[in-house]
Design an enzyme around this catalytic site. Sequence first.
Site, mmCIF file in Angstrom:
data_model
loop_
_atom_site.group_PDB
_atom_site.id
_atom_site.type_symbol
_atom_site.label_atom_id
_atom_site.label_comp_id
_atom_site.label_asym_id
_atom_site.label_seq_id
_atom_site.Cartn_x
_atom_site.Cartn_y
_atom_site.Cartn_z
ATOM 1 N N SER A 1 0.839 -1.193 0.000
ATOM 2 C CA SER A 1 0.000 0.000 0.000
ATOM 3 C C SER A 1 0.879 1.250 0.000
ATOM 4 O O SER A 1 1.744 1.393 -0.852
ATOM 5 C CB SER A 1 -0.956 -0.046 1.204
ATOM 6 O OG SER A 1 -2.067 0.798 1.018
ATOM 7 N N ASP B 1 -5.766 -3.882 -2.596
ATOM 8 C CA ASP B 1 -4.682 -3.543 -1.669
ATOM 9 C C ASP B 1 -3.871 -4.760 -1.210
ATOM 10 O O ASP B 1 -4.411 -5.800 -0.850
ATOM 11 C CB ASP B 1 -5.290 -2.856 -0.439
ATOM 12 C CG ASP B 1 -4.282 -2.004 0.298
ATOM 13 O OD1 ASP B 1 -3.271 -2.540 0.776
ATOM 14 O OD2 ASP B 1 -4.510 -0.784 0.406
#
Length: 305
Positions: free
Chosen positions: A67, A179
């Site tokens: 991320s 993610d």
Amino acid sequence: MKAFRHVARTVRAFGRELARGSGLGISQPPALGLALGGGFARGIAHIGVLKVLEEAQIPISFIAGTSVGSLIGAAYCGGLSVAELEEIAAGVRSHHIARWTLSKLGLASNQRMAVFLHRILKQKSFDDLKIPLAITATDFASGEGVVFRSGPLIDAVRASCAYPGMFLPVEVNGRLMVDGMLAYPVPSVPLRKMGARRVLSIHLKSGLSATGPRHLFDIIGQSFSIAIDRGAGVWKGASDLVVEPDVKAFAYDDFARAGELIRAGEVAMREALPQVRRWFAVEKPVRQAKVNAGVVAVVPEAEAS
């Protein structure tokens, strides 16, 4: 040009193999891998960690990012200095990387992140990075963890940052990605596979405000934190040291408090620095007799690790 890049990668790989030691009793510093976890704006704390490691002249052999950790990692591995990262962090805001949208798949698109990354990154391909980098994402269909180590950087970073419920999924090579925190909350495992002998993991643990959740994103964020904590055994097991900057008081989008976040990273890393320094302490030659003024002493094998 591709042939030149291949030769360059081969030379760098050969150099890293030499750095691991020749097996002839010569002590070498361990290959250090730095795992940068996710946390949206809280990820600015990673800059403080890098700042302290640089000041202490701790060499980093590999970086893996999830991320926001992938964004910081891509920038740093591509040659941005800590000072440049601090300057960028001071000016970045949510609108630089997100655009609200009407979609049943998410509330925002991170397409603007591509423009932002094109502007700040010195290198746009994994092949040109100064430090080997791994970027993690999650295959939405299979739930499989995906680790990017070659090809274009920007789509890999966007996929790694596609926070479910907030950002739309990102398609890469025909696969829909979300993610990386779902598969690799803190990407220590990929670092082991890259060859890291020591892994330093940076975990950005979030927290709720005293008044409880304020909106949907607090609910999603806290749910992620609960899941990550319950499944922490895998990534912690692959880590030699876990550093947790105190970022609980920061909101997910507290970009305006970049200076404070960087200091939080610095404080946590300075506290952990003695342990990291011990990894790089000069060791005596392994399994060799030491002769000094007629006195012979056998160096213990325990000192060779």
